[in-house]
Enzyme design. Structure first.
Site, short mmCIF file in Angstrom:
data_model
loop_
_atom_site.label_atom_id
_atom_site.label_comp_id
_atom_site.label_asym_id
_atom_site.label_seq_id
_atom_site.Cartn_x
_atom_site.Cartn_y
_atom_site.Cartn_z
N ASP A 41 0.67 -0.97 0.17
CA ASP A 41 -0.20 -0.50 -0.15
C ASP A 41 1.11 0.88 0.11
OD1 ASP A 41 -2.49 -0.84 -0.07
OD2 ASP A 41 -3.06 -1.67 2.44
N ARG A 91 -0.63 -0.75 -8.49
CA ARG A 91 -2.18 0.03 -8.61
C ARG A 91 -2.34 1.31 -8.83
NH1 ARG A 91 -3.43 -0.89 -2.79
NH2 ARG A 91 -3.71 -2.77 -2.88
N GLY A 95 -5.66 8.37 -4.62
CA GLY A 95 -4.91 8.67 -3.20
C GLY A 95 -5.76 9.21 -2.27
C1 LIG Z 1 -8.63 -1.39 -3.90
C2 LIG Z 1 -8.16 0.18 -3.12
C3 LIG Z 1 -6.29 0.34 -2.99
C4 LIG Z 1 -6.50 1.11 -2.16
N1 LIG Z 1 -5.03 1.33 -1.78
C5 LIG Z 1 -4.58 2.49 -1.50
C6 LIG Z 1 -3.41 2.90 -1.48
O1 LIG Z 1 -2.42 2.22 -1.22
N2 LIG Z 1 -2.80 4.85 -0.89
C7 LIG Z 1 -4.29 4.86 -0.83
O2 LIG Z 1 -3.53 6.57 -0.75
N3 LIG Z 1 -5.33 5.38 -0.91
C8 LIG Z 1 -5.35 3.67 -1.43
N4 LIG Z 1 -7.20 3.52 -1.90
C9 LIG Z 1 -8.51 4.93 -2.25
C10 LIG Z 1 -8.13 5.59 -3.07
O3 LIG Z 1 -7.09 6.65 -2.97
C11 LIG Z 1 -9.39 6.79 -3.09
O4 LIG Z 1 -9.26 7.90 -1.91
C12 LIG Z 1 -10.65 5.83 -3.21
O5 LIG Z 1 -10.66 4.70 -3.85
C13 LIG Z 1 -11.65 6.42 -3.63
O6 LIG Z 1 -11.39 7.39 -5.04
P1 LIG Z 1 -12.05 6.96 -6.25
O7 LIG Z 1 -11.17 6.63 -7.33
O8 LIG Z 1 -12.74 5.88 -5.86
O9 LIG Z 1 -13.00 7.69 -6.22
P2 LIG Z 1 -13.54 9.42 -6.09
O10 LIG Z 1 -13.32 10.35 -6.07
O11 LIG Z 1 -14.27 8.74 -4.56
O12 LIG Z 1 -15.41 8.76 -6.14
C14 LIG Z 1 -15.27 9.22 -7.53
C15 LIG Z 1 -17.05 8.30 -8.26
O13 LIG Z 1 -16.80 7.16 -7.75
C16 LIG Z 1 -18.77 6.96 -7.77
N5 LIG Z 1 -18.83 6.43 -6.19
C17 LIG Z 1 -18.11 6.33 -5.86
N6 LIG Z 1 -18.33 5.70 -4.39
C18 LIG Z 1 -19.09 5.29 -4.72
C19 LIG Z 1 -20.72 4.73 -4.06
N7 LIG Z 1 -20.31 3.97 -3.03
N8 LIG Z 1 -21.44 4.52 -4.40
C20 LIG Z 1 -21.58 5.20 -5.90
N9 LIG Z 1 -21.18 5.91 -6.86
C21 LIG Z 1 -19.58 5.49 -5.87
C22 LIG Z 1 -19.06 8.37 -8.07
O14 LIG Z 1 -19.31 8.71 -9.17
C23 LIG Z 1 -18.17 9.03 -7.79
O15 LIG Z 1 -18.28 10.48 -7.99
C24 LIG Z 1 -7.29 2.47 -2.54
C25 LIG Z 1 -8.48 2.36 -3.08
C26 LIG Z 1 -8.95 0.96 -3.30
C27 LIG Z 1 -10.53 0.37 -4.37
#
Ligand SMILES: Cc1cc2nc3c(=O)[nH]c(=O)nc-3n(C[C@H](O)[C@H](O)[C@H](O)COP(=O)(O)OP(=O)(O)OC[C@H]3O[C@@H](n4cnc5c(N)ncnc54)[C@H](O)[C@@H]3O)c2cc1C
Length: 215
Positions: A41, A91, A95
């Protein structure tokens, strides 16, 4: 398995990096014996260089070890270029930490644009991209880029958090894509949740939306 190096000593003064490397080696060995892989991570930007250095060391013995890059960091497109080589599992996520303007894009649109630039580099390269996002627009773009660069299913994967957009997870998987779900486990889940909330209040909104939404 996904591992946070801060949980295995990285932040300790003095020998922290070496302690984390030794512990991560033990975890990689156990993962390999169990027939699986480890992904490191990525945490806040002060740890990025150290984490990538530990990754480089680990990959000498465990080349299957995966990296995480965060699209909100200005440096990440260059890091993607470094890591888009054969055998390299990366991955890409947006962030999750609160970062200063000097190192990270702040407007959501800029983060999304950076995500697309980084994704292009990874999809065009010869590594194994892991698209970690719930964002419908980015997921659609990932699919188009995979087509554009002639990637077969199985040469990249989607990743989402457990409980977030489960219907979308099923849809991607039914279409034949590899869809991996990130599941926090163990006794310290509450501490994990609270830390994620404290790091970035927007995470609270993110989790609450997931609780009330099935899509
Ligand atoms: C497998 C995995 C591993 C990760 N590892 C790390 C890591 O090592 N370090 C780190 O800093 N971060 C990590 N993250 C977190 C990541 O950086 C984001 O903070 C998190 O995934 C939210 O970003 P997003 O790309 O989903 O988009 P967001 O900008 O949160 O959401 C974008 C859009 O997605 C849709 N959406 C999101 N959630 C929902 C929902 N529940 N229902 C309906 N629509 C929704 C909506 O349309 C929203 O506007 C990880 C995430 C995942 C999935």
């Amino acid at each position: 398995m996904s591992v946070k190096l801060s949980a295995v000593g990285q932040a300790l003064p003095g020998d922290g990096e070496k302690i984390a490397l030794d512990n991560a080696r033990t975890i990689c060995r156990a993962a390999r014996n169990a027939g699986t892989t480890v992904t490191l991570d990525m945490e806040d930007h002060t740890t990025t260089d150290s984490t990538l250095e530990i990754l480089r060391e680990l990959r000498q013995d465990f080349p299957e070890t995966g990296a995480v890059l965060q699209a909100y960091l200005r440096r990440t497109e260059a890091d993607c270029r470094d890591l888009a080589h054969a055998g390299s599992r990366v991955r890409l996520c947006k962030g999750a930490y609160k970062e200063p303007e000097s190192v990270a894009f702040q407007p959501k649109l800029d983060v999304d644009k950076s995500y697309v630039r980084c994704l292009k580099v990874l999809m065009k390269g010869s590594g194994y991209p892991m698209v970690a996002s719930h964002d419908p627009r980015l997921i659609a773009i990932a699919g188009s880029l995979a087509d554009r660069y002639g990637r077969e299913q199985g040469t990249f994967e989607y990743q989402m958090l457990y409980g977030v957009r489960p219907d979308e997870q099923l849809r991607l998987s039914r279409e034949g894509n590899t869809m991996r779900v990130y599941v926090p486990y163990g006794q310290d889940w509450y501490g994990y949740l609270v830390r994620r909330m404290a790091e970035k209040p927007a995470n609270l909104q993110f989790f609450l939306r997931s609780l009330i939404s099935k899509k």
